[in-house]
Scaffold this active site. Structure first.
Site, PDB file in Angstrom:
ATOM      1  N   HIS A  25      39.430  42.505  38.969  1.00 25.22           N
ATOM      2  CA  HIS A  25      38.322  43.110  38.212  1.00 25.22           C
ATOM      3  C   HIS A  25      38.739  44.513  37.782  1.00 25.22           C
ATOM      4  O   HIS A  25      38.526  45.480  38.503  1.00 25.22           O
ATOM      5  CB  HIS A  25      37.064  43.137  39.082  1.00 25.22           C
ATOM      6  CG  HIS A  25      35.831  43.596  38.376  1.00 25.22           C
ATOM      7  ND1 HIS A  25      34.562  43.332  38.857  1.00 25.22           N
ATOM      8  CD2 HIS A  25      35.662  44.310  37.231  1.00 25.22           C
ATOM      9  CE1 HIS A  25      33.663  43.852  38.037  1.00 25.22           C
ATOM     10  NE2 HIS A  25      34.310  44.473  37.048  1.00 25.22           N
ATOM     11  N   HIS A  27      38.869  46.608  33.963  1.00 26.28           N
ATOM     12  CA  HIS A  27      38.700  46.657  32.498  1.00 26.28           C
ATOM     13  C   HIS A  27      39.809  47.559  31.982  1.00 26.28           C
ATOM     14  O   HIS A  27      39.861  48.738  32.343  1.00 26.28           O
ATOM     15  CB  HIS A  27      37.341  47.232  32.114  1.00 26.28           C
ATOM     16  CG  HIS A  27      36.199  46.456  32.693  1.00 26.28           C
ATOM     17  ND1 HIS A  27      35.526  45.488  31.975  1.00 26.28           N
ATOM     18  CD2 HIS A  27      35.636  46.476  33.920  1.00 26.28           C
ATOM     19  CE1 HIS A  27      34.586  44.969  32.740  1.00 26.28           C
ATOM     20  NE2 HIS A  27      34.626  45.542  33.930  1.00 26.28           N
ATOM     21  N   HIS A 205      30.093  39.136  34.896  1.00 17.60           N
ATOM     22  CA  HIS A 205      29.453  40.208  35.658  1.00 17.60           C
ATOM     23  C   HIS A 205      28.016  39.767  35.926  1.00 17.60           C
ATOM     24  O   HIS A 205      27.304  39.344  34.998  1.00 17.60           O
ATOM     25  CB  HIS A 205      29.409  41.498  34.843  1.00 17.60           C
ATOM     26  CG  HIS A 205      30.705  42.247  34.792  1.00 17.60           C
ATOM     27  ND1 HIS A 205      31.880  41.686  34.403  1.00 17.60           N
ATOM     28  CD2 HIS A 205      30.984  43.550  35.098  1.00 17.60           C
ATOM     29  CE1 HIS A 205      32.843  42.607  34.463  1.00 17.60           C
ATOM     30  NE2 HIS A 205      32.323  43.741  34.871  1.00 17.60           N
ATOM     31  N   GLU A 208      25.293  43.357  39.394  1.00 17.24           N
ATOM     32  CA  GLU A 208      25.802  44.730  39.565  1.00 17.24           C
ATOM     33  C   GLU A 208      24.569  45.637  39.690  1.00 17.24           C
ATOM     34  O   GLU A 208      24.322  46.225  40.727  1.00 17.24           O
ATOM     35  CB  GLU A 208      26.671  45.126  38.377  1.00 17.24           C
ATOM     36  CG  GLU A 208      27.201  46.564  38.448  1.00 17.24           C
ATOM     37  CD  GLU A 208      28.038  46.961  37.221  1.00 17.24           C
ATOM     38  OE1 GLU A 208      27.990  46.260  36.189  1.00 17.24           O
ATOM     39  OE2 GLU A 208      28.718  48.005  37.309  1.00 17.24           O
ATOM     40  N   ASP A 286      37.621  48.191  38.852  1.00 16.57           N
ATOM     41  CA  ASP A 286      36.675  48.180  37.727  1.00 16.57           C
ATOM     42  C   ASP A 286      37.161  49.066  36.573  1.00 16.57           C
ATOM     43  O   ASP A 286      37.734  48.547  35.621  1.00 16.57           O
ATOM     44  CB  ASP A 286      35.273  48.605  38.206  1.00 16.57           C
ATOM     45  CG  ASP A 286      34.151  48.064  37.335  1.00 16.57           C
ATOM     46  OD1 ASP A 286      34.434  47.274  36.407  1.00 16.57           O
ATOM     47  OD2 ASP A 286      32.983  48.413  37.577  1.00 16.57           O
ATOM     48  N   ASP A 287      36.929  50.369  36.656  1.00 20.07           N
ATOM     49  CA  ASP A 287      37.337  51.309  35.595  1.00 20.07           C
ATOM     50  C   ASP A 287      37.956  52.530  36.275  1.00 20.07           C
ATOM     51  O   ASP A 287      37.324  53.590  36.386  1.00 20.07           O
ATOM     52  CB  ASP A 287      36.118  51.722  34.758  1.00 20.07           C
ATOM     53  CG  ASP A 287      35.461  50.529  34.086  1.00 20.07           C
ATOM     54  OD1 ASP A 287      36.011  50.036  33.085  1.00 20.07           O
ATOM     55  OD2 ASP A 287      34.426  50.066  34.610  1.00 20.07           O
TER      56      ASP A 287
HETATM   57  N1  ADE Z   1      31.142  48.124  35.628  1.00 15.37           N
HETATM   58  C1  ADE Z   1      30.942  47.530  34.446  1.00 15.37           C
HETATM   59  N2  ADE Z   1      29.855  46.741  34.289  1.00 15.37           N
HETATM   60  C2  ADE Z   1      29.618  46.150  33.123  1.00 15.37           C
HETATM   61  N3  ADE Z   1      30.408  46.294  32.052  1.00 15.37           N
HETATM   62  C3  ADE Z   1      31.502  47.065  32.161  1.00 15.37           C
HETATM   63  N4  ADE Z   1      32.455  47.377  31.269  1.00 15.37           N
HETATM   64  C4  ADE Z   1      33.336  48.191  31.873  1.00 15.37           C
HETATM   65  N5  ADE Z   1      32.948  48.418  33.142  1.00 15.37           N
HETATM   66  C5  ADE Z   1      31.805  47.716  33.347  1.00 15.37           C
HETATM   67 ZN    ZN Z   2      33.373  45.457  35.524  1.00 15.58          ZN
END
Ligand code: ADE
Ligand code: ZN
Length: 350
Positions: A25, A27, A205, A208, A286-287
């Site tokens: 996971h 992005h 997703h 969350e 994630d990011d």
């Molecule tokens: N945590 C996240 N939740 C939903 N969309 C995303 N796009 C990038 N990060 C995300």
């Molecule tokens: Zn994500």
């Protein structure tokens, strides 16, 4: 239960870092560090509404998912050419290899780019070439998951799938991301059905920020094979039972959850609860450029914040990441063997 060699507590942080792991996971647009955002903005003549790296970093004070997404999409606006996508993905894969990631399944958001006139080929070919070169030069395997933006329409998702059709052999599956609340999985029932017919893996997703009902929808309507995040499942005992019984993996992202205020603090994260309930939970970034850490930071900070997590949990999380991946069974076995060797190296006299 597998008998593990005894791991002295002081060796646990080193073990977490050294463990082979799969990251499922991430992005890729969320791996763009501020320095690279400004370098690409200069290279491509794109104006940014921030004076420099420090001002941009100061804006990373998020209150919820949407407050993050607004900045994340602005950051992605510097990506124009195939080489930009290549450079971004090579930088991430080099960092991941340094964290002992042996396999990564990487989300990308094509609609963010095609809406600005970037060709689908530039996006996919740049990312794909980076994966191939990273495998050849760093020994890390990687595959791509095309993610539909759920705040846009299903028709837009269908048009995106159409554009990707000539390049489908370069992606392993599709996902669903962006603003969750108000955009339930059911909105994308038809396009996910089509993707499954095409033989693609499907993930989404869910849970969350959204309620357990969105996780049920992702499972029952989209037939998602993995749930990205899924941490809200703990509010629904029947759902927890199903996720455990069907071994549906959750790709959990603790630092993301902390930064987006899903939990008030990392010490309140429910990762241990998910593992104790027998769920196939994994740890991911994630990011990473926005949330203060790559995958090893997620492991070490979460284990530090949750002292109930043990070496057995570390073993389980790494093993889960291999099981949950879309890699070949032979690769999974080889990674599991490397995990065993890593634990043996970190063992004390038992
Ligand atoms: N945590 C996240 N939740 C939903 N969309 C995303 N796009 C990038 N990060 C995300
Ligand atoms: Zn994500």
């Amino acid at each position: 239960m597998v008998k593990l060699p005894p791991i002295p507590p002081e060796r646990l942080p080193g073990l977490l870092a050294a463990s082979p792991k799969a990251e499922l996971h991430i992005h890729i647009e969320g791996s763009l560090e501020p320095e690279m955002i400004f370098a690409l903005a200069r290279r491509n003549g794109v104006a940014l509404p921030y004076a420099g790296v420090e001002e941009l970093r100061r804006a990373y004070a998020f209150t919820d998912l949407q407050s993050f997404l607004d900045i994340y999409y602005a950051g992605a606006s510097v990506l124009l050419h195939e080489q930009d996508f290549y450079d971004m993905a090579r930088a991430y894969l080099a960092r991941a290899a340094g964290d002992n990631v042996v396999h990564a399944e990487i989300f990308f958001d094509p609609q963010t780019h095609t809406a600005r006139g970037v060709a689908m080929e530039a996006v996919i070919n740049g990312l794909y070439r980076a994966c191939a070169d990273a495998r050849a030069e760093q020994g890390i395997s990687a595959s791509l998951i095309l993610s539909f933006l759920r705040h846009l329409s299903e028709d837009d998702a269908f048009a995106t799938l159409e554009q990707a059709m000539p390049l489908l052999d370069r992606i392993v599956g599709v996902g669903l991301d962006s603003s969750e609340l108000g955009h339930p999985p059911e909105k994308f029932a038809r396009v996910f059905a089509r993707c499954r017919e095409l033989g693609l893996h499907v993930v989404a997703h869910a849970g969350e920020e959204g309620p357990p009902a969105y996780i049920w929808g992702a499972l029952d309507v989209l037939k998602a094979e993995r749930i990205d995040h899924g941490v809200q499942a703990v509010h629904d005992p029947a759902l927890m039972l199903r996720l455990a019984q069907e071994r549906i993996p959750l790709t959990v992202c603790p630092l993301s959850n902390q930064k987006l205020c899903v939990f008030p603090d990392l010490s309140r994260h429910n990762l241990k609860q998910l593992l104790d309930a027998g769920l196939v939970a994994t740890v991911n970034s994630d990011d990473p450029a926005y949330f203060g850490g790559y995958v090893n930071d997620n492991f070490t900070q979460t284990f530090a914040a949750l002292p109930a997590l043990t070496a057995r949990d570390a073993w389980q999380l790494a093993g889960n990441s291999f099981e949950a991946s879309f890699a070949a069974a032979a690769d999974k076995r080889a990674w599991q063997h490397r995990l065993e060797e890593c634990f043996a190296r970190h063992a004390g006299r038992g």
